[in-house]
Write an enzyme that holds these catalytic residues in place. Structure first.
Site, PDB file in Angstrom:
ATOM      1  N   ASP A  49       0.813  -1.207   0.000  1.00  8.70           N
ATOM      2  CA  ASP A  49       0.000   0.000   0.000  1.00  8.70           C
ATOM      3  C   ASP A  49       0.850   1.262   0.000  1.00  8.70           C
ATOM      4  OD1 ASP A  49      -2.473  -0.908  -0.354  1.00  8.70           O
ATOM      5  OD2 ASP A  49      -3.152  -0.722   1.728  1.00  8.70           O
ATOM      6  N   ASP A 108      -9.983  -7.127  11.078  1.00  5.54           N
ATOM      7  CA  ASP A 108      -9.847  -8.538  11.439  1.00  5.54           C
ATOM      8  C   ASP A 108     -11.016  -9.006  12.305  1.00  5.54           C
ATOM      9  OD1 ASP A 108      -8.876  -6.840  13.386  1.00  5.54           O
ATOM     10  OD2 ASP A 108      -7.101  -8.000  13.858  1.00  5.54           O
TER      11      ASP A 108
HETATM   12  O1  LIG Z   1      -3.627   0.982   4.658  1.00  7.15           O
HETATM   13  C1  LIG Z   1      -3.058   0.009   5.171  1.00  7.15           C
HETATM   14  C2  LIG Z   1      -2.722  -0.049   6.532  1.00  7.15           C
HETATM   15  C3  LIG Z   1      -2.083  -1.172   7.029  1.00  7.15           C
HETATM   16  N1  LIG Z   1      -1.767  -2.204   6.233  1.00  7.15           N
HETATM   17  C4  LIG Z   1      -1.069  -3.400   6.781  1.00  7.15           C
HETATM   18  O2  LIG Z   1      -1.776  -3.894   7.891  1.00  7.15           O
HETATM   19  C5  LIG Z   1      -0.901  -4.594   8.738  1.00  7.15           C
HETATM   20  C6  LIG Z   1      -1.182  -4.241  10.196  1.00  7.15           C
HETATM   21  O3  LIG Z   1      -0.796  -2.914  10.459  1.00  7.15           O
HETATM   22  P1  LIG Z   1      -0.051  -2.482  11.798  1.00  7.15           P
HETATM   23  O4  LIG Z   1       0.272  -1.053  11.696  1.00  7.15           O
HETATM   24  O5  LIG Z   1       1.036  -3.441  12.086  1.00  7.15           O
HETATM   25  O6  LIG Z   1      -1.237  -2.612  12.835  1.00  7.15           O
HETATM   26  P2  LIG Z   1      -1.324  -3.438  14.186  1.00  7.15           P
HETATM   27  O7  LIG Z   1      -2.282  -2.703  15.064  1.00  7.15           O
HETATM   28  O8  LIG Z   1       0.012  -3.758  14.722  1.00  7.15           O
HETATM   29  O9  LIG Z   1      -2.008  -4.753  13.676  1.00  7.15           O
HETATM   30  C7  LIG Z   1      -2.966  -5.491  14.367  1.00  7.15           C
HETATM   31  O10 LIG Z   1      -4.254  -4.934  14.207  1.00  7.15           O
HETATM   32  C8  LIG Z   1      -4.688  -4.813  12.850  1.00  7.15           C
HETATM   33  C9  LIG Z   1      -6.057  -4.174  12.837  1.00  7.15           C
HETATM   34  O11 LIG Z   1      -6.891  -4.789  13.726  1.00  7.15           O
HETATM   35  C10 LIG Z   1      -4.692  -6.189  12.187  1.00  7.15           C
HETATM   36  O12 LIG Z   1      -5.004  -6.047  10.837  1.00  7.15           O
HETATM   37  C11 LIG Z   1      -3.313  -6.785  12.308  1.00  7.15           C
HETATM   38  O13 LIG Z   1      -3.262  -8.057  11.720  1.00  7.15           O
HETATM   39  C12 LIG Z   1      -2.938  -6.878  13.765  1.00  7.15           C
HETATM   40  O14 LIG Z   1      -1.628  -7.420  13.891  1.00  7.15           O
HETATM   41  C13 LIG Z   1       0.515  -4.258   8.316  1.00  7.15           C
HETATM   42  O15 LIG Z   1       1.091  -5.367   7.691  1.00  7.15           O
HETATM   43  C14 LIG Z   1       0.311  -3.119   7.341  1.00  7.15           C
HETATM   44  O16 LIG Z   1       1.265  -3.124   6.326  1.00  7.15           O
HETATM   45  C15 LIG Z   1      -2.098  -2.173   4.889  1.00  7.15           C
HETATM   46  O17 LIG Z   1      -1.800  -3.098   4.149  1.00  7.15           O
HETATM   47  N2  LIG Z   1      -2.750  -1.074   4.397  1.00  7.15           N
END
Ligand SMILES: O=c1ccn([C@@H]2O[C@H](COP(=O)(O)OP(=O)(O)O[C@H]3O[C@H](CO)[C@@H](O)[C@H](O)[C@H]3O)[C@@H](O)[C@H]2O)c(=O)[nH]1
Ligand SMILES: [Mn+2]
Length: 667
Positions: free
Chosen positions: A86, A377
């Site tokens: 993204d 999720d």
């Molecule tokens: O516009 C976006 C925003 C994020 N991501 C991806 O989403 C994932 C999760 O993002 P992160 O910033 O790591 O969020 P976290 O809060 O750490 O993630 C937790 O919370 C998210 C939302 O609930 C879940 O999607 C994740 O799997 C979970 O690990 C990463 O791989 C990002 O690259 C995208 O692909 N597009």
């Protein structure tokens, strides 16, 4: 009293709903050996990896994650990896091209040498390998790859000398063409090399259409993979979550290949586990209840919630409930028999990744990953459960995946704030678990989702108990029974009982530092309840009123050497002047003032029988706040509390105290 009653109602609701996790606990074990002679019948597996920002999610790590799944013990011709970027960055694309090149050597190396640790970074930093010439060669190759990737990231573009042919030149030139920005760009798809099927797809994005963050990215991958390889099983992974066990797909297959489970089984979730968290787990990243105990409880009902990463799905589950046949066509008619590079396939894939493809369709509503919440999720898993699908919690002894823990408090609080907004979006949507969920899931399973989605309301009791007893203590007003009254014992019993239950259920079995981890966890609850959750609630309300539009702030996975050192020593990282710290410091000041006042009156021999419980709570508050006082006064490192925050918060604490005195004077 007017404030205590709603706080107690929140606690009661959250306690009551949490009981549903304890009704049918299930612990499972997998026997992948039973599948040994069935390799020919294994379904194709499409792995989706999401990344969004090369400066917050280092491309070198993404390459490592890709390599860790590329080397799965799974028939190579049945394994395809799709990366969604993204960030639309040539840096990530370069890292993936490098990973694909290195993977050609890494895969046979791992297989020949029986390497279990297949994330190269984890393998080479473990020191758990025998030095020999073959190893020396592959290690050098790896180090070269990482150096090249880091060079490119540092320069912000792919160096000419790293581009070896015209095809690559053309691919990278797209990134520097006019009008290409991370938010506004066409979709580019690269087919993989022969032995390693790796596809990269930054979808088309536009400044004017919503792109639904990660859910949108995953839906594009769902369609693009549908046309290219159409694997019946899909694994979703965040870019910072590497595979820690090459046999994991087989563990998931133990369930998917079970005829009695197959018809209703939508997904198999492995728990989120992390590498590198410090001994005391200061930011409570381990999420003991959320990632371990609760999913085991839900497993006996409809199954665990979807946690966003480390989850194997049945592709069919994204196209209608288990008994609906409306969307079967989309999956079954699509037998992919053309070579993946065929022009028609690529053209179709481009079309499916375009901005307007989803307009006027059910994508994100009845199909695919669901839109409408920042916690896509939870929302997607919830909707699948409501459609009648089941899920399974697969928690092998050797962690299946390991993720990166945030290293600063501010990162954690921003992440929690985003979750709070996302959870409320589900809790208060038209599909709320209170109404829609109750009808579709039954009361016990619905209660699990009510408990999760109403998480942010923890902030009400936490804020009230962190401030009210202390402010009333400062103004000399008793709000609890006297210590000589038997009722006070009930309060003490409930307080200790709640904490002991938490410790026994979630921490007592932790082999290392269980008491310390429990302490960090309960402190993080207070911190979240005072900052991320109330700010999240306010942001949610502003969003509902149309005042703000919500962004997805990607959690940083960048490792800063000094930060890591402090983190490993268990020192909380403040460092930036984040408004999120203001309520924390204000509360810590009020607790300290209250405790000092109580000690002074005790010293003077004043009778504070009626204020004993207030004092006890203030004392508990102060002990919890010790790292904050230290960060304000004693620390000189970069992670100390910024002076600006200390001044603002002290001023606010004094204002609150004066207001309280004023109110008491007029009672
Ligand atoms: O516009 C976006 C925003 C994020 N991501 C991806 O989403 C994932 C999760 O993002 P992160 O910033 O790591 O969020 P976290 O809060 O750490 O993630 C937790 O919370 C998210 C939302 O609930 C879940 O999607 C994740 O799997 C979970 O690990 C990463 O791989 C990002 O690259 C995208 O692909 N597009
Ligand atoms: Mn993450």
């Amino acid at each position: 009293m007017a404030l205590i009653t709603p706080s107690k109602s929140c606690i009661n609701l959250l306690w009551f709903t949490s009981q549903s996790f304890r009704t049918r606990h299930i612990a499972r074990e997998q026997f992948p050996k039973m599948l040994e002679n069935f390799e020919d019948h294994f379904p194709a597996l499409d792995v989706f990896i999401c990344t969004a920002d090369p400066y917050r999610e280092p491309p070198g790590n993404v390459a490592n994650t890709v390599l860790s799944v590329l080397t799965y013990d799974y028939p190579t011709e049945k394994l395809s990896i799709y990366v969604s970027d993204d960030g639309g960055s040539e840096l990530t694309m370069f890292a993936l091209a490098e990973a694909a090149r290195f993977g050609v050597h890494w895969l046979p190396f791992c297989r020949e040498n029986g390497v279990v640790e297949r994330c190269p970074d984890a393998y080479f930093s473990s020191d758990n390998y025998a030095e020999n010439s073959q190893l020396h060669k592959i290690k050098l190759m790896y180090e070269n790859m990482i150096t090249r990737i880091n060079n490119v990231v540092e320069r912000g573009k792919v160096n000419e000398e790293y581009i070896s042919n015209e095809d690559e030149q053309e691919a990278y030139s797209k990134y520097s063409s006019d009008g290409f920005t991370p938010h506004h760009h066409p979709s580019t798809i690269q087919a993989g090399s022969d032995s390693v099927r790796l596809f990269m797809r930054p979808r088309q994005k536009s400044n004017t259409s919503p792109h639904h963050f990660k859910a949108g990215a995953l839906n594009v991958l769902l369609r693009v993979s549908g046309i290219m390889t159409n694997g019946p099983i899909i694994l979703t992974l965040d870019c910072d979550m590497y595979s820690n066990d090459p046999s994991t797909p087989k563990l998931a297959l133990c369930y998917f290949l079970d005829q009695s489970l197959w018809p209703n089984l939508a997904f198999v979730q492995t728990p989120q586990r992390f590498h590198g968290h410090n001994w005391a787990d200061i930011y409570a990243s381990e999420f003991k209840a959320l990632a371990h105990a609760n999913p085991m409880g839900m497993d006996g009902l409809c199954g665990p919630n979807y946690m966003g990463t480390g989850c194997f799905f049945k592709r069919r589950a994204f196209f209608g409930g288990p008994s609906s046949f409306e969307q079967q066509g989309m999956i079954q008619d699509l037998v992919v028999n053309k070579p993946i590079e065929a022009q028609t396939i690529l053209e179709q894939a481009h079309q499916m990744a375009s901005v307007n493809y989803e307009n006027q369709t059910n994508w994100g509503f009845k199909m695919g990953f669901r839109y409408g919440s920042l916690v896509e999720d939870i929302y997607t898993g919830y909707q699948l459960h409501c459609e009648g699908w089941k899920s399974i919690f697969c928690n092998p002894k050797r962690p299946a995946f390991l993720g990166h823990v945030p290293l600063s408090l501010n990162e954690v609080l921003i992440q929690m704030k985003r979750w709070a907004v996302g959870l409320l979006e589900v809790a208060l949507s038209k599909n709320s678990p209170i109404t829609f969920g109750m009808g579709h899931l039954g009361p016990i399973m619905a209660q699990c989702y009510i408990h999760y989605t109403f998480w942010p309301i923890h902030s009400l009791p936490i804020t009230i108990y962190a401030l009210l007893p202390q402010l009333t203590l400062l103004s000399g007003v008793p709000i609890f029974p006297k210590i000589s009254s038997p009722w006070s014992l009930l309060h003490i019993f409930l307080f200790l009982g709640a904490y002991m239950q938490d410790y026994c259920l979630n921490f007592a079995s932790t082999s290392q530092g269980s008491l310390r981890r429990w302490w960090s966890d309960q402190r993080m609850w207070i911190i979240r309840g005072l900052s991320s959750f109330p700010v999240g609630i306010i942001e949610y309300l502003m969003k509902r009123m149309g005042i703000v539009t919500q962004k997805f702030n990607v959690t940083s996975k960048v490792v800063d050497h000094d930060q890591v050192t402090r983190y490993n020593r268990g020192i909380i990282e403040f460092g930036v002047a984040s408004p999120m710290f203001v309520p924390l410091v204000t509360t810590s000041m009020i607790n300290l003032m209250a405790l000092v006042k109580a000690l002074v009156s005790y010293y003077k021999g004043e009778n504070f029988d009626g204020l004993f419980l207030n004092t006890l709570i203030a004392c508990f508050g102060v002990v919890n706040c010790l790292p904050i006082y230290e960060a304000m006064v004693l620390r000189v490192d970069k992670g100390r509390m910024p002076t600006k925050i200390t001044i603002i918060s002290t001023f606010l604490a004094l204002c609150l105290y004066i207001i309280c005195l004023f109110l008491v004077g007029h009672m």
